[in-house]
Design a protein around this motif. Structure first.
Motif, PDB file in Angstrom:
ATOM      1  N   TRP A 121       0.859  -1.062   0.009  1.00  0.00           N
ATOM      2  CA  TRP A 121       0.104  -0.083  -0.014  1.00  0.00           C
ATOM      3  C   TRP A 121       0.819   1.275  -0.063  1.00  0.00           C
ATOM      4  O   TRP A 121       1.806   1.321   0.625  1.00  0.00           O
ATOM      5  CB  TRP A 121      -0.875   0.099   1.150  1.00  0.00           C
ATOM      6  N   GLY A 122       0.525   2.185  -0.745  1.00  0.00           N
ATOM      7  CA  GLY A 122       1.333   3.565  -0.657  1.00  0.00           C
ATOM      8  C   GLY A 122       0.551   4.578  -1.403  1.00  0.00           C
ATOM      9  O   GLY A 122      -0.502   4.531  -1.858  1.00  0.00           O
ATOM     10  N   GLY A 123       1.230   6.006  -1.348  1.00  0.00           N
ATOM     11  CA  GLY A 123       0.645   7.060  -2.017  1.00  0.00           C
ATOM     12  C   GLY A 123      -0.415   7.704  -1.292  1.00  0.00           C
ATOM     13  O   GLY A 123      -0.650   7.630  -0.073  1.00  0.00           O
ATOM     14  N   ILE A 124      -1.396   8.697  -2.073  1.00  0.00           N
ATOM     15  CA  ILE A 124      -2.356   9.614  -1.611  1.00  0.00           C
ATOM     16  C   ILE A 124      -3.138   8.605  -0.703  1.00  0.00           C
ATOM     17  O   ILE A 124      -3.759   8.976   0.337  1.00  0.00           O
ATOM     18  CB  ILE A 124      -3.131   9.992  -2.702  1.00  0.00           C
ATOM     19  N   PHE A 125      -3.359   7.069  -1.239  1.00  0.00           N
ATOM     20  CA  PHE A 125      -4.312   6.274  -0.629  1.00  0.00           C
ATOM     21  C   PHE A 125      -3.992   6.068   0.769  1.00  0.00           C
ATOM     22  O   PHE A 125      -4.775   6.012   1.909  1.00  0.00           O
ATOM     23  CB  PHE A 125      -4.470   4.949  -1.397  1.00  0.00           C
ATOM     24  N   VAL A 126      -2.791   5.650   1.015  1.00  0.00           N
ATOM     25  CA  VAL A 126      -2.250   5.620   2.411  1.00  0.00           C
ATOM     26  C   VAL A 126      -2.309   6.758   3.360  1.00  0.00           C
ATOM     27  O   VAL A 126      -2.736   6.615   4.559  1.00  0.00           O
ATOM     28  CB  VAL A 126      -0.740   5.118   2.161  1.00  0.00           C
ATOM     29  N   SER A 127      -1.913   7.852   2.808  1.00  0.00           N
ATOM     30  CA  SER A 127      -2.127   9.163   3.466  1.00  0.00           C
ATOM     31  C   SER A 127      -3.407   9.405   3.760  1.00  0.00           C
ATOM     32  O   SER A 127      -3.748   9.781   5.176  1.00  0.00           O
ATOM     33  CB  SER A 127      -1.740  10.430   2.826  1.00  0.00           C
ATOM     34  N   LEU A 128      -4.582   9.109   3.204  1.00  0.00           N
ATOM     35  CA  LEU A 128      -5.897   9.409   3.383  1.00  0.00           C
ATOM     36  C   LEU A 128      -6.295   8.341   4.409  1.00  0.00           C
ATOM     37  O   LEU A 128      -6.866   8.624   5.563  1.00  0.00           O
ATOM     38  CB  LEU A 128      -6.942   9.194   2.275  1.00  0.00           C
ATOM     39  N   LEU A 129      -5.725   7.105   4.062  1.00  0.00           N
ATOM     40  CA  LEU A 129      -6.249   6.035   5.026  1.00  0.00           C
ATOM     41  C   LEU A 129      -5.879   6.139   6.500  1.00  0.00           C
ATOM     42  O   LEU A 129      -6.592   6.024   7.457  1.00  0.00           O
ATOM     43  CB  LEU A 129      -5.766   4.760   4.552  1.00  0.00           C
ATOM     44  N   THR A 130      -4.514   6.784   6.785  1.00  0.00           N
ATOM     45  CA  THR A 130      -3.859   6.950   7.800  1.00  0.00           C
ATOM     46  C   THR A 130      -4.881   8.054   8.595  1.00  0.00           C
ATOM     47  O   THR A 130      -4.980   7.935   9.677  1.00  0.00           O
ATOM     48  CB  THR A 130      -2.455   7.360   7.729  1.00  0.00           C
ATOM     49  N   ALA A 131      -4.998   9.081   8.025  1.00  0.00           N
ATOM     50  CA  ALA A 131      -5.603  10.288   8.574  1.00  0.00           C
ATOM     51  C   ALA A 131      -7.145   9.899   9.168  1.00  0.00           C
ATOM     52  O   ALA A 131      -7.282  10.198  10.271  1.00  0.00           O
ATOM     53  CB  ALA A 131      -5.698  11.342   7.766  1.00  0.00           C
ATOM     54  N   VAL A 132      -7.961   9.196   8.248  1.00  0.00           N
ATOM     55  CA  VAL A 132      -9.196   8.829   8.501  1.00  0.00           C
ATOM     56  C   VAL A 132      -9.151   7.703   9.451  1.00  0.00           C
ATOM     57  O   VAL A 132      -9.849   7.787  10.584  1.00  0.00           O
ATOM     58  CB  VAL A 132      -9.989   8.187   7.256  1.00  0.00           C
ATOM     59  N   VAL A 133      -8.331   6.813   9.592  1.00  0.00           N
ATOM     60  CA  VAL A 133      -8.401   5.927  10.733  1.00  0.00           C
ATOM     61  C   VAL A 133      -7.776   6.538  11.893  1.00  0.00           C
ATOM     62  O   VAL A 133      -8.494   6.203  12.957  1.00  0.00           O
ATOM     63  CB  VAL A 133      -7.181   4.639  10.345  1.00  0.00           C
ATOM     64  N   GLY A 134      -7.100   7.425  11.804  1.00  0.00           N
ATOM     65  CA  GLY A 134      -6.667   8.186  12.879  1.00  0.00           C
ATOM     66  C   GLY A 134      -7.919   8.905  13.560  1.00  0.00           C
ATOM     67  O   GLY A 134      -8.312   8.848  14.649  1.00  0.00           O
ATOM     68  N   ILE A 135      -8.816   9.495  12.721  1.00  0.00           N
ATOM     69  CA  ILE A 135      -9.568  10.212  13.414  1.00  0.00           C
ATOM     70  C   ILE A 135     -10.807   9.214  13.919  1.00  0.00           C
ATOM     71  O   ILE A 135     -11.264   9.319  14.893  1.00  0.00           O
ATOM     72  CB  ILE A 135     -10.429  11.244  12.338  1.00  0.00           C
ATOM     73  N   VAL A 136     -11.122   8.315  12.959  1.00  0.00           N
ATOM     74  CA  VAL A 136     -12.165   7.319  13.364  1.00  0.00           C
ATOM     75  C   VAL A 136     -11.936   6.619  14.894  1.00  0.00           C
ATOM     76  O   VAL A 136     -12.810   6.598  15.687  1.00  0.00           O
ATOM     77  CB  VAL A 136     -12.435   6.094  12.340  1.00  0.00           C
ATOM     78  N   PHE A 137     -10.693   6.422  15.042  1.00  0.00           N
ATOM     79  CA  PHE A 137     -10.253   5.812  16.547  1.00  0.00           C
ATOM     80  C   PHE A 137      -9.996   6.710  17.433  1.00  0.00           C
ATOM     81  O   PHE A 137     -10.293   6.523  18.477  1.00  0.00           O
ATOM     82  CB  PHE A 137      -9.313   4.603  16.056  1.00  0.00           C
ATOM     83  N   SER A 138      -9.392   7.728  17.017  1.00  0.00           N
ATOM     84  CA  SER A 138      -9.004   8.702  18.174  1.00  0.00           C
ATOM     85  C   SER A 138     -10.165   9.477  18.572  1.00  0.00           C
ATOM     86  O   SER A 138     -10.041  10.063  19.711  1.00  0.00           O
ATOM     87  CB  SER A 138      -7.950   9.571  17.666  1.00  0.00           C
ATOM     88  N   LEU A 139     -11.196   9.692  17.979  1.00  0.00           N
ATOM     89  CA  LEU A 139     -12.223  10.647  18.277  1.00  0.00           C
ATOM     90  C   LEU A 139     -12.927   9.773  19.574  1.00  0.00           C
ATOM     91  O   LEU A 139     -13.186  10.513  20.674  1.00  0.00           O
ATOM     92  CB  LEU A 139     -13.204  10.676  17.202  1.00  0.00           C
ATOM     93  N   PRO A 140     -13.490   8.684  19.383  1.00  0.00           N
ATOM     94  CA  PRO A 140     -14.141   7.948  20.609  1.00  0.00           C
ATOM     95  C   PRO A 140     -12.990   7.682  21.836  1.00  0.00           C
ATOM     96  O   PRO A 140     -13.235   7.958  22.850  1.00  0.00           O
ATOM     97  CB  PRO A 140     -14.270   6.603  20.226  1.00  0.00           C
ATOM     98  N   LEU A 141     -11.875   7.428  21.389  1.00  0.00           N
ATOM     99  CA  LEU A 141     -10.893   7.588  22.407  1.00  0.00           C
ATOM    100  C   LEU A 141     -10.756   8.794  23.264  1.00  0.00           C
ATOM    101  O   LEU A 141     -10.319   8.814  24.351  1.00  0.00           O
ATOM    102  CB  LEU A 141      -9.551   6.973  21.966  1.00  0.00           C
ATOM    103  N   GLY A 142     -10.142   9.658  22.421  1.00  0.00           N
ATOM    104  CA  GLY A 142     -10.526  11.133  22.839  1.00  0.00           C
ATOM    105  C   GLY A 142     -11.653  11.483  23.673  1.00  0.00           C
ATOM    106  O   GLY A 142     -11.179  12.250  25.027  1.00  0.00           O
ATOM    107  N   VAL A 143     -12.550  11.073  23.421  1.00  0.00           N
ATOM    108  CA  VAL A 143     -13.945  11.528  24.379  1.00  0.00           C
ATOM    109  C   VAL A 143     -13.832  10.779  25.597  1.00  0.00           C
ATOM    110  O   VAL A 143     -14.137  11.296  26.762  1.00  0.00           O
ATOM    111  CB  VAL A 143     -15.275  11.059  23.597  1.00  0.00           C
ATOM    112  N   LEU A 144     -13.569   9.473  25.574  1.00  0.00           N
ATOM    113  CA  LEU A 144     -13.082   8.804  26.777  1.00  0.00           C
ATOM    114  C   LEU A 144     -12.129   9.390  27.531  1.00  0.00           C
ATOM    115  O   LEU A 144     -12.402   9.590  28.902  1.00  0.00           O
ATOM    116  CB  LEU A 144     -12.818   7.303  26.489  1.00  0.00           C
ATOM    117  N   LEU A 145     -11.076   9.901  27.106  1.00  0.00           N
ATOM    118  CA  LEU A 145      -9.933  10.591  27.735  1.00  0.00           C
ATOM    119  C   LEU A 145     -10.538  11.912  28.450  1.00  0.00           C
ATOM    120  O   LEU A 145     -10.156  12.238  29.467  1.00  0.00           O
ATOM    121  CB  LEU A 145      -8.617  10.902  27.080  1.00  0.00           C
TER     122      LEU A 145
END
Lengths: 374, 258, 391
Positions: free
Chosen positions: A163-187
């Motif tokens: 995997w590489g390129g724009i696809f990975v950049s978007l994936l990483t950012a979206v995964v980051g938000i999807v999981f960090s938002l619930p975790l951030g809310v809990l924190l």
């Protein structure tokens, strides 16, 4: 008129303002030429623009090479950008080494993700709670199956190293938000908790993560994570930086959400408690929906920052867009003095359009909300 | 005062003269052909609906707003773009704002002594003495070493009055001084202003407090839509308004107060 | 009315018991995870032969570092390499923080300028910089600009005093001549007397109200007194200028391209954020404040100095400190372009060679945490002293 008493006989007519005090001339006078210093600054700026802008525009358009099959034409014409290089490398820049026949899976995943995000960000959209469930719960599973592949569904498996390129950049950012938002809310909830152990744990986590550079978190995830889990669980090489991104983003998200929770005002909590709501329903039904809507611009800004931070994952072996560009630049077929500048310029334009666009959207939400409150 | 003033300017005994003053915000004609003379020691109350231009009018007196046509002469000095003249005028004209505008990073005493020290070049001890005297006059001398955020609204506004008085101005402008106050604090500020008026200060007060107008004003000026509609001594103004717009305004205002 | 006492409800419903139970559960969960992690780590580390002590600290490093502020060679220890890296990180912070502040304030003031063109130029700058990844900027400066400079033999030079080539930026290196002692002494005297004059001027203003031109006098002293020394004994500093020797330049003060790229990138990037902070801080001071100052007769300069700027600085300081911290943390991007900072040397090379992962990461993160904590504590002390009271 009599000095002491006066009664108006006829209304004073409305008149047009004097020429120099309104309209374009007046604007120019106050904003561009209001003093000697201001005038010289204006002239200096105009001169600068008149000199630079045509050069830049020519470099990017009229003198640029728009199509070629290798670097020869670009080596010949070194005074313009080599957009042909970007065109030739576009597939690699978008997908990395993802197998050509399977790339439709990436497109589908991205399209579904985009639709869900639009649904969530459109303030007045119907049934946003459904959108949230789909985005945070169903979508990750779907994306994992589609992208990684699974023989159960007849999809060939594609190793994450490809995997590489724009696809990975978007994936990483979206995964980051999807999981960090619930975790951030809990924190954030944890940090505001009245239970000292919970509060301490949250504070320690948040301040630790915010106090160290992101690269060290990536190193920690890449090198330490395999050590702390049993040998047989060795985490996927892309999963490690993803874990690092989630942890990092969660701490900053927690601070955003905490700001929203604080600005909500005691009245909301008191009304909910007076109605007999317990902690979980009060938080889930009353507090969080309002707090999250309040900090939506802040969350979007976090997303922008996260998208720019994804450029760092190349240090642990993942190929994001910038790394893909770096690799593409090294191709000997295209080697030439203008390739590097063209590549970086294109990357810069790409990131700028994406991030600036998101920032404008975030400013737009704030304006709409401010109007609604007035 | 500057020796650049012509002799006949000095003999001008009007405190403020507006002569054919017009002002536009962009293309909005906010002050229309204002002509008004304020004598020394005179107390003027300006009233009118919101948007009538009354705040704009007094803000033109100390050049917080610029007029585009006509002339304004304050204490013999005509207001133009000349910075020296503007500074001269501002030294002799004091202003009290609707939201006090005290400097939050300075104590009340420091708020009062700032301008005397830096503009009138007074020694610190004299400035402190003057400030203490004036703070005593508005009855908040025991708050002198507190910060504005620690005072109530009424105390803050009285401090703002003292701050303006520390420059020993010849004219005092009040821009809706009690509109931001809780009702129980309005009286203490109005009392301070009344005491000031009784000492002979030239005052222009923009306010809705008609009781104050009746008690203190020499003249009441009613503005609407950027023009002066009616002007009279308080008794005839309130009892026999002439213009229909004046009557309408008074009927709306006076049912709240008596 | 029922006269018997109400039946005691189950202790499970007691609020305090529940809270205690939740906390114990949480702590137990954390303990299990931590213990499990440590157990796995020990097992894995034994299996792979990874050292579990800090013994590596005194082993010979065996690699070179091209920028070291203290003595270092490839025979020095890993411990020494740590100190070299730490000093290099602090060096970057020390250089970038003042430069970024200066540039940031200039651009921030430009953003606030009544001249529309100037304010728009500054807006373009901040918009572009804040929406471009820092890594892209660093790679651009390093790869596209500095690495494509000509070699030492074809250096670009300014008057043959300053040289620029792909090995770095060569500035004249000052060295002291005998009269330097007098020069420095005079400089100290000048500064002390300027401060003294300022204090005396304030005292005099308090007593008589007259204002002294302290700024002008201070400038005259600081320029004039040392100038006297130069007039009497000649220039007290000599400069060692780089000379071409063989294929390379020798002498002078060499700034390696890695450092130049890192400094350019960090300063231009952070300045954009500082500019926005300055702009927001000044705009946050209510307009009524400058109106009130003007109404009192204070002219624009005094109004800014005595009323607006003191309030704006209180608003600017906390986010400004946060940006300073970001500079220190962002300097870790040095690892991408090879500047030998703490992360590049210690969490990079040393970690790779010794495989002492846990120890190295722990120490590295502890250093950054210590810096963050120190800055946060200083900021809290500042806020306690200067925050506006009563609000």
């Amino acid at each position: 008129m009599d000095a002491l008493t006066y009664v108006r006989k006829a209304p004073a007519p409305e008149e047009a303002p004097p020429l120099l005090s309104s309209g374009a001339l007046a604007w120019a006078r106050t904003n561009l030429f209001s003093s000697i210093g201001s005038t010289s600054v204006t002239l200096g700026c105009v001169a600068l623009v008149a000199y630079l802008l045509p050069q830049l525009a020519a470099w990017a358009t009229t003198r640029a090479i728009w199509s070629a099959s290798d670097g020869a034409a670009c080596r010949q014409h070194q005074d313009g950008a080599c957009w042909a290089f970007v065109v030739a490398k576009w597939d690699y820049l978008r997908f990395g080494s993802y197998p050509g026949a399977e790339r439709w899976r990436v497109d589908v995943t991205e399209a579904i993700g985009a639709a869900l995000i639009v649904w969530l960000l459109w303030i007045n959209a119907p049934r946003r709670a459904w959108g949230a469930f789909l985005f945070f719960v169903a979508y990750p599973i779907l994306a994992l199956i589609l992208l990684r592949g699974s023989s159960w569904f007849g999809l060939t498996s594609v190793d994450t190293q490809l995997w590489g390129g724009i696809f990975v950049s978007l994936l990483t950012a979206v995964v980051g938000i999807v999981f960090s938002l619930p975790l951030g809310v809990l924190l954030a909830l944890g940090r505001r908790s009245s239970l000292p152990a919970v509060r301490l744990a949250s504070v320690v986590f948040i301040e630790f993560v915010r106090g160290v550079p992101f690269i060290t978190i990536l190193f920690m995830a890449n090198n330490l994570l395999p050590l702390f889990v049993p040998e047989t669980w060795t985490p996927d090489r892309l999963l490690r930086p993803l874990a690092g991104i989630i942890i990092f983003s969660a701490a900053y998200m927690a601070e955003e959400v905490r700001g929203g929770l604080q600005s909500l005002g005691r009245g909301q909590y008191e009304a909910a408690m007076a109605l007999g709501l317990k902690y979980a329903p009060m938080t889930g039904l009353i507090v969080l929906p309002q707090a999250l809507t309040l900090v939506l611009p802040g969350i979007v800004n976090n997303f922008i920052g996260l998208f720019m931070d994804t450029t760092l994952i190349s240090i642990v072996g993942a190929t994001d867009f910038l790394e893909a560009m770096n690799n593409a630049i090294k191709d000997p077929v295209w080697a030439g003095p203008t390739i590097m500048v063209t590549g970086y310029a294109f990357a810069g334009i790409f990131y700028f359009i994406f991030c600036f666009g998101m920032a404008r959207y975030s400013a737009h939400i704030e304006k709409v909300r401010a109007k609604g409150r007035m | 005062m500057s020796s650049a003033l012509a002799d006949d300017d000095r003999r001008d005994d009007a405190a403020i003269r507006f002569i054919g003053v017009h002002k536009w915000y962009g293309s909005f004609h906010v002050l229309r052909n204002i002509s008004l003379t304020v004598a020394r020691g005179e107390r003027i109350v300006v009233c009118g609906p919101s948007g009538s231009g009354k705040s704009t009018l007094i803000r033109c007196v100390n050049r917080l707003e610029e007029h585009q046509r006509g002339s304004i002469v304050v204490d013999g000095v005509e207001l133009t773009d000349d910075i020296k003249r503007i500074d001269e005028v501002r030294r002799e004209v004091g202003m009290v704002f609707q939201n006090f505008n005290l400097f939050p990073h300075l104590t009340i005493l420091e708020n009062c002594t700032l301008a005397p020290i830096w503009v009138r070049k007074m020694p610190r001890r004299d400035a402190d003495e003057l400030a203490t005297k004036l703070l005593a006059r508005v009855r908040i001398v025991d708050q002198a070493h507190k910060y504005p955020g620690q005072l109530s609204g009424g105390q803050q506004q009285r401090a703002a009055i003292a701050r303006a008085l520390c420059m020993t101005p010849k004219i005092m402008l009040f821009d809706e001084p009690t509109s931001s106050l809780d009702p129980e604090m309005v009286k203490e500020v109005l009392d301070t202003m009344t005491a000031l008026a009784l000492e002979g200060m030239t005052m222009i007060v923009v306010t809705h407090e008609m009781g104050f107008a009746r008690q203190v004003a020499d003249r009441v000026v009613f503005m609407d839509g950027g023009e002066i509609v009616e002007m009279n001594a308080p008794l005839p103004f309130f009892q026999h308004p002439q213009h229909k717009r004046t009557k309408l305004f008074l009927s709306q205002i006076l049912h709240i107060q008596h | 009315m029922d006269s018997a006492p109400a039946k005691r409800s189950s202790w499970l419903n007691d609020q305090r018991v529940r809270e205690l139970a939740y906390q114990i559960l949480l702590l137990a969960l954390i303990a299990v995870v931590v213990w499990g992690g440590i157990y796995n780590a020990v097992v894995n580390m034994r299996a792979r032969g990874i050292p579990m002590s800090f013994g590596f600290w005194n082993d010979v490093a065996g690699f070179d570092i091209n920028l070291h502020l203290i003595n270092y060679s490839n025979l020095s220890t890993y411990g020494r390499a740590f100190w070299v890296g730490l000093l290099n990180t602090l060096l970057i912070g020390l250089i970038c923080i003042p430069l970024a502040t200066l540039l940031g304030f200039v651009i921030g003031v430009a953003r606030l300028s009544p001249n529309w063109l100037l304010s728009r130029f500054a807006l373009v700058y901040t918009s572009v910089m804040r929406n471009t990844p820092l890594l892209l900027l660093l790679l651009f400066w390093y790869n596209a600009v500095l690495k494509s400079l000509p070699g030492p033999r074809q250096s670009i030079s300014l008057d043959d005093v300053v040289f620029l080539n792909n090995r770095g930026l060569y500035l004249p290196m000052p060295f002291a001549r005998p009269s330097a002692v007098w020069f420095l002494g005079m400089a100290v005297v000048a500064i002390v007397s300027a401060v003294g004059f300022h204090v005396w001027g304030r005292w005099r203003q308090d007593r008589t109200g007259a204002q002294m031109p302290t700024a002008l006098v201070a400038a005259a002293l600081i320029v004039g007194l040392p100038a006297l020394v130069i007039a009497a004994a000649g220039v007290p500093f000599g400069f060692d200028i780089a000379r071409l020797s063989g294929f390379n330049l020798k002498g002078g003060l060499q700034i390696i391209p890695e450092m130049a790229a890192l400094v350019f990138g960090l300063v231009t990037f952070t300045a954009a954020f500082i500019a926005e902070i300055v702009r927001a801080g000044v705009l946050a001071v209510p307009f009524g404040q400058s109106e009130a100052a003007g109404a009192l007769g204070l002219h624009h300069g005094l109004s800014m100095r005595l009323v607006v700027i003191p309030q704006a600085m209180r608003l600017i300081t906390p986010p400004l400190t946060s940006q300073y911290l970001n500079i220190v943390k962002n300097s870790s991007l040095a690892v991408f372009i090879g500047y030998p900072d703490l992360v590049q040397i210690f969490a990079g090379t040393v970690l790779n060679q010794t495989q002492a992962t846990v120890q190295v990461m722990a120490i590295t993160m502890a250093v950054y945490l210590a810096i963050s904590l120190a800055v946060a504590t200083a900021l809290n002390a500042f806020n306690a002293r200067y925050a506006l009271k009563g609000q």
